[in-house]
Motif scaffolding. Structure first.
Motif, PDB file in Angstrom:
ATOM      1  N   ASP A  68      32.152  49.484  61.744  1.00 54.30           N
ATOM      2  CA  ASP A  68      30.773  49.708  61.295  1.00 54.30           C
ATOM      3  C   ASP A  68      30.749  50.466  59.974  1.00 54.30           C
ATOM      4  O   ASP A  68      29.953  50.140  59.068  1.00 54.30           O
ATOM      5  N   GLU A  69      31.613  51.471  59.838  1.00 51.29           N
ATOM      6  CA  GLU A  69      31.671  52.220  58.583  1.00 51.29           C
ATOM      7  C   GLU A  69      32.115  51.324  57.436  1.00 51.29           C
ATOM      8  O   GLU A  69      31.572  51.411  56.319  1.00 51.29           O
ATOM      9  N   TRP A  70      33.104  50.471  57.693  1.00 49.50           N
ATOM     10  CA  TRP A  70      33.582  49.566  56.650  1.00 49.50           C
ATOM     11  C   TRP A  70      32.465  48.635  56.187  1.00 49.50           C
ATOM     12  O   TRP A  70      32.276  48.419  54.982  1.00 49.50           O
ATOM     13  N   GLU A  71      31.711  48.100  57.108  1.00 52.66           N
ATOM     14  CA  GLU A  71      30.623  47.194  56.737  1.00 52.66           C
ATOM     15  C   GLU A  71      29.596  47.896  55.863  1.00 52.66           C
ATOM     16  O   GLU A  71      29.109  47.336  54.872  1.00 52.66           O
ATOM     17  N   SER A 112      40.682  36.061  41.001  1.00 51.16           N
ATOM     18  CA  SER A 112      40.142  37.391  41.242  1.00 51.16           C
ATOM     19  C   SER A 112      39.769  37.546  42.702  1.00 51.16           C
ATOM     20  O   SER A 112      39.430  36.576  43.382  1.00 51.16           O
ATOM     21  N   MET A 113      39.782  38.780  43.173  1.00 51.55           N
ATOM     22  CA  MET A 113      39.280  39.075  44.508  1.00 51.55           C
ATOM     23  C   MET A 113      37.806  39.462  44.478  1.00 51.55           C
ATOM     24  O   MET A 113      37.241  39.889  45.480  1.00 51.55           O
ATOM     25  N   TYR A 114      37.179  39.314  43.313  1.00 51.72           N
ATOM     26  CA  TYR A 114      35.726  39.440  43.222  1.00 51.72           C
ATOM     27  C   TYR A 114      35.121  38.139  43.740  1.00 51.72           C
ATOM     28  O   TYR A 114      35.697  37.060  43.567  1.00 51.72           O
ATOM     29  N   GLY A 115      33.967  38.224  44.377  1.00 53.03           N
ATOM     30  CA  GLY A 115      33.369  37.049  44.994  1.00 53.03           C
ATOM     31  C   GLY A 115      33.193  35.894  44.014  1.00 53.03           C
ATOM     32  O   GLY A 115      32.743  36.072  42.883  1.00 53.03           O
ATOM     33  N   PRO A 141      35.911  37.177  53.609  1.00 53.38           N
ATOM     34  CA  PRO A 141      35.683  38.626  53.638  1.00 53.38           C
ATOM     35  C   PRO A 141      36.397  39.348  52.497  1.00 53.38           C
ATOM     36  O   PRO A 141      37.445  38.914  52.009  1.00 53.38           O
ATOM     37  N   SER A 142      35.835  40.467  52.076  1.00 56.60           N
ATOM     38  CA  SER A 142      36.452  41.275  51.025  1.00 56.60           C
ATOM     39  C   SER A 142      37.447  42.251  51.629  1.00 56.60           C
ATOM     40  O   SER A 142      37.503  42.455  52.839  1.00 56.60           O
ATOM     41  N   GLY A 143      38.251  42.847  50.744  1.00 53.59           N
ATOM     42  CA  GLY A 143      39.128  43.930  51.168  1.00 53.59           C
ATOM     43  C   GLY A 143      40.568  43.567  51.433  1.00 53.59           C
ATOM     44  O   GLY A 143      41.381  44.443  51.687  1.00 53.59           O
TER      45      GLY A 143
END
Length: 221
Positions: A68-71, A112-115, A141-143
């Motif tokens: 939940d914190e990560w989201e 890139s890992m940017y969307g 998902p990111s990260g």
């Protein structure tokens, strides 16, 4: 299509071609503030940053964030970053370096890992998209790590030999992704990692993108 036998560069975007350090640290601190975590300096960020990003947060707060914190943190980070990126520009000398590389009969791309949906119009807005065979951002998902994204990226590039490919980025994960596909890497100190944190990776480390491009032919030979 890549030029068969010629060196191909896969560029990272954030912190490499795109000089967005201030937006990144601002977004990071906005995400921390959401959970009452003290803010950090850019220097501290560059000392500790790693992927997967939850592991970076663990280094800072002493534990992994809950799901939940990560989201929450991830959503706040991306919202703040989207607001702040408008004040950022290309790293010094980038347009000339890209044009010169292509004029020499070589090819290049961005991973890139940017969307992806945010990345493509951003690259296009700087007028540099025609210099690249392909521009790929993160899907899903990111990260996480760039390694499997690199596999798909190179598979989609006709005529590009991984053994003649050099990944230029600002993070240890760029070198890990390069190694995963049999490519080489050159790491740049102007982005997310300090020189000290990059030098243990085992690939060349440079302070300018001009140096990185000059080394690309040599390390791919």
């Amino acid at each position: 299509m890549g030029m068969r036998g010629a060196t191909h560069i896969v560029w990272d975007w954030n912190g490499t071609l795109f000089h967005d350090n201030q937006a990144i640290i601002g977004a990071t601190n906005a995400a921390f503030a959401e959970l009452g975590i003290p803010s950090i300096t850019l220097e501290r960020y560059r000392e500790l940053y790693c992927v997967p990003v939850p592991k970076f947060y663990e280094r800072l707060i002493g534990r992994l964030p809950t799901d939940d914190e990560w989201e929450v943190m991830d959503a706040v980070f991306h919202r703040y970053y989207a607001e702040q990126r408008a004040g950022c520009g290309l790293t010094d000398g980038v347009p000339g370096l890209l044009a010169e590389w292509v004029s020499g009969g070589r090819s290049q791309s961005i991973l890139s890992m940017y969307g992806h949906e945010e990345l493509v119009p951003l690259v296009r807005g700087f007028g540099i998209e025609p210099h690249f065979l392909r521009v790929d951002g993160r899907t899903g998902p990111s990260g996480g790590s760039k390694a499997e994204h690199m596999v798909r990226h190179l598979r989609a590039l006709t005529g590009v030999d991984p053994a003649r490919t050099v990944v230029i980025g600002d993070a240890a994960d760029d070198a890990i992704a390069a190694r995963h596909v049999g490519a080489k890497a050159v790491l740049y100190t102007g982005g997310s990692h300090s020189r000290a944190s990059l030098e243990g990776v085992g690939v060349p480390v440079v302070d300018t993108l001009a140096e990185a491009v000059a080394l690309a032919e040599w390390v791919a030979a």
